[in-house]
Design an enzyme around this catalytic site. Structure first.
Site: not given
Length: 115
Positions: A29, A50, A58-59, A95
């Site tokens: 952030y 979002n 956003c994760h 990911e």
């Protein structure tokens, strides 16, 4: 995103930066806020709104210390956990983002290559 009437100009700027974070990476952030000359809280509020997730990932934005922060408009309970944070952790792990042994903090260098 560029043609959508959704969101304020600031929210769209936050979402645009977030879109630049590659899969398998994360940012904070504070880094987004510094790039936008804003505050981490304002960035978090924009990400909370979002409407384009998961295309705008956003994760992939976490707290400066590597903690997960919030997800889907929710923040961690006092014990640092919540069902949405488990989901955020799972998305990041899927990911390829690495975590400490407790699974509480992401490991590695945050992405800061924003254009």
């Amino acid at each position: 995103l560029l043609t959508s009437p959704r969101g304020t100009p600031f929210e769209r700027a936050v979402w645009s930066l977030t879109y630049q974070i590659p899969a398998g990476s994360f940012s904070t952030y504070a880094l987004l806020a510094a790039h936008l000359r804003s505050s981490p809280r304002a960035v978090g509020n924009a990400l909370r709104r979002n409407p384009f997730a998961p295309e705008i990932p956003c994760h992939r934005v976490v707290a400066t210390g590597g903690g997960l922060g919030g997800f889907k408009g929710k923040i961690a309970r006092r014990d640092g956990e919540g069902i949405t944070l488990a989901e955020k952790r799972a998305l990041l792990r899927r990911e390829g983002v690495r975590f400490d042994a407790d699974g509480a903090r992401v490991l590695g260098t945050p992405f800061a290559g924003f254009v």
